[in-house]
Write a protein that holds these residues in place. Structure first.
Motif, PDB file in Angstrom:
ATOM      1  N   GLN A 100       0.846  -1.182   0.000  1.00  0.00           N
ATOM      2  CA  GLN A 100       0.000   0.000   0.000  1.00  0.00           C
ATOM      3  C   GLN A 100       0.892   1.246   0.000  1.00  0.00           C
ATOM      4  O   GLN A 100       1.014   1.941   1.008  1.00  0.00           O
ATOM      5  N   PRO A 101       1.534   1.515  -1.144  1.00  0.00           N
ATOM      6  CA  PRO A 101       2.467   2.653  -1.193  1.00  0.00           C
ATOM      7  C   PRO A 101       1.798   3.985  -0.904  1.00  0.00           C
ATOM      8  O   PRO A 101       2.456   4.913  -0.417  1.00  0.00           O
ATOM      9  N   GLU A 102       0.491   4.090  -1.173  1.00  0.00           N
ATOM     10  CA  GLU A 102      -0.202   5.348  -0.870  1.00  0.00           C
ATOM     11  C   GLU A 102      -0.231   5.605   0.629  1.00  0.00           C
ATOM     12  O   GLU A 102      -0.424   6.738   1.080  1.00  0.00           O
ATOM     13  N   LYS A 103      -0.034   4.535   1.421  1.00  0.00           N
ATOM     14  CA  LYS A 103       0.056   4.658   2.881  1.00  0.00           C
ATOM     15  C   LYS A 103       1.504   4.509   3.354  1.00  0.00           C
ATOM     16  O   LYS A 103       1.759   4.298   4.538  1.00  0.00           O
ATOM     17  N   SER A 104       2.442   4.612   2.405  1.00  0.00           N
ATOM     18  CA  SER A 104       3.886   4.486   2.691  1.00  0.00           C
ATOM     19  C   SER A 104       4.213   3.137   3.326  1.00  0.00           C
ATOM     20  O   SER A 104       4.999   3.052   4.272  1.00  0.00           O
ATOM     21  N   TYR A 105       3.610   2.076   2.764  1.00  0.00           N
ATOM     22  CA  TYR A 105       3.794   0.767   3.387  1.00  0.00           C
ATOM     23  C   TYR A 105       3.876  -0.330   2.332  1.00  0.00           C
ATOM     24  O   TYR A 105       3.059  -0.402   1.413  1.00  0.00           O
ATOM     25  N   THR A 106       4.885  -1.164   2.461  1.00  0.00           N
ATOM     26  CA  THR A 106       4.991  -2.388   1.650  1.00  0.00           C
ATOM     27  C   THR A 106       5.728  -3.425   2.483  1.00  0.00           C
ATOM     28  O   THR A 106       6.578  -3.073   3.303  1.00  0.00           O
TER      29      THR A 106
END
Length: 363
Positions: A100-106
């Protein structure tokens, strides 16, 4: 600086069919050259499928990360023993659990420290997190290999769990690498195939012998994602939130075989939009073996310059490129382009877990 490397690349795709292991050689003359020496796909046993399912539960995430890392290390050891090889190091993509790159998460599980402890090799892993920290999508990452290893082609398309594309574009006289995920592919087709008792649609035979549902095709093709400009990327969450709700509306009133046919056509249309004006298009990944899908891509492009390479490239190009990314990381050279991911700058990604043989002997 070392100019020849023998590396193992590990790749686990979203289609979850197994672990790709490729033992590759790379050497630099005036450009990078490569050879896939030996490659295998190790089908996942049931307990690994269960482990990958459990990894979505946050209270089991750390345990699954370590256990999957242990599995990867063991498979590297068995692979090396079978083929009597001694790689310089191991580069592992891991298995994507959250993206979820829009949430700065991978997050890709497969703990690099655990892999290194078991296979007693330096391991490069976690190639995506730094890019996301720099404001990028963390995907796709293979364009660095497309650019430096497969530069003879106008575009490189991989059809795996998701389909993606990579190509060069001239902007203000500068060569820029552009890449993005096109659409969900085998992650959807394979799940649909299980509903009719198949692991996957071999050669696209189910799709070929079934009918397209026009309303479903239109609804899929009108998804907002296809209107967004690159950089952009997809994950399992997108399938769950946008694709499955559409398909579920048709499952009770249509034949599953017809849904498979329609979704195959959807993939072909989405891919064809991006290669109509390109001359030499390399297609790899499991979807390259789907004869009906390739025929439909050719139909929609009127393009005879679609190149399907040798099967070892079809199946192991991504493992090859992650091995290559590992080399670039060890050389502290750029292995991710910001024009591809949307990050703030080009950068050198990947965590390194050094294996120190002397320390091991002392212990």
């Amino acid at each position: 600086m070392q100019n020849k490397y023998n590396i193992i690349g590990l790749m686990s795709g979203t289609s979850r069919d197994g672990l790709d292991i490729a033992y590759c050689s790379f050497w630099f003359t005036d450009k990078w050259n490569y050879k896939i020496n030996i490659a295998e796909t190790i089908p996942y046993p049931n307990y690994i499928h269960k482990l990958l399912d459990d990894a979505f539960l946050r209270n089991k995430l750390e345990s699954c990360d370590n256990k999957y890392g242990s599995y990867l290390g063991e498979q590297v050891n068995l692979f090396c023993e079978r083929h009597n090889i001694n790689p310089d190091f191991v580069a592992s993509h891991g298995h994507t659990i959250f993206h979820q790159p829009e949430k700065s998460y991978t997050l890709q599980i497969g703990n690099g420290k655990v892999i290194s402890e078991i296979c007693k090799k330096t391991v490069i892993y976690d190639f995506r997190s730094k890019d996301v920290m720099l404001g990028g999508q963390g995907a796709p990452l293979v364009p660095i290999g497309d650019d430096l290893l497969f530069s003879d082609f106008d575009s490189c398309i991989n059809i795996g769990g998701f389909s993606n594309i990579s190509f060069n574009k001239n902007i203000n006289g500068n060569k820029i690498r552009i890449a993005f995920d096109i659409c969900p592919a085998n992650i959807v087709l394979n799940e649909l195939a299980t509903l009719v008792g198949k692991e996957f649609d071999k050669d696209g035979e189910i799709a070929r012998d079934s009918k397209i549902i026009p309303e479903l095709l239109e609804e899929l093709n009108n998804l907002e994602y296809y209107k967004i400009s690159a950089p952009k990327s997809l994950g399992k969450e997108y399938v769950e939130n946008y694709i499955q709700p559409i398909l579920n509306k048709y499952k009770n009133k249509s034949r599953i075989e017809d849904i498979i046919s329609t979704y195959t056509e959807h993939i072909a249309i989405q891919i064809s939009k991006h290669i109509k004006n390109k001359e030499k298009n390399l297609i790899t990944g499991g979807g390259a073996l789907n004869k009906h899908l390739i025929e439909r891509i050719k139909y929609h492009t009127n393009n005879k310059n679609i190149i399907i390479p040798k099967e070892i490239i079809i199946n192991y190009k991504e493992a090859l490129i992650f091995a290559f990314m590992g080399i670039l990381r060890m050389r502290n050279e750029v292995n991710v382009y910001c024009t591809v991911t949307g990050a703030k700058c080009d950068h050198c990604a990947g965590e390194v877990e050094e294996y120190n043989k002397i320390t091991e002997l002392q212990n």
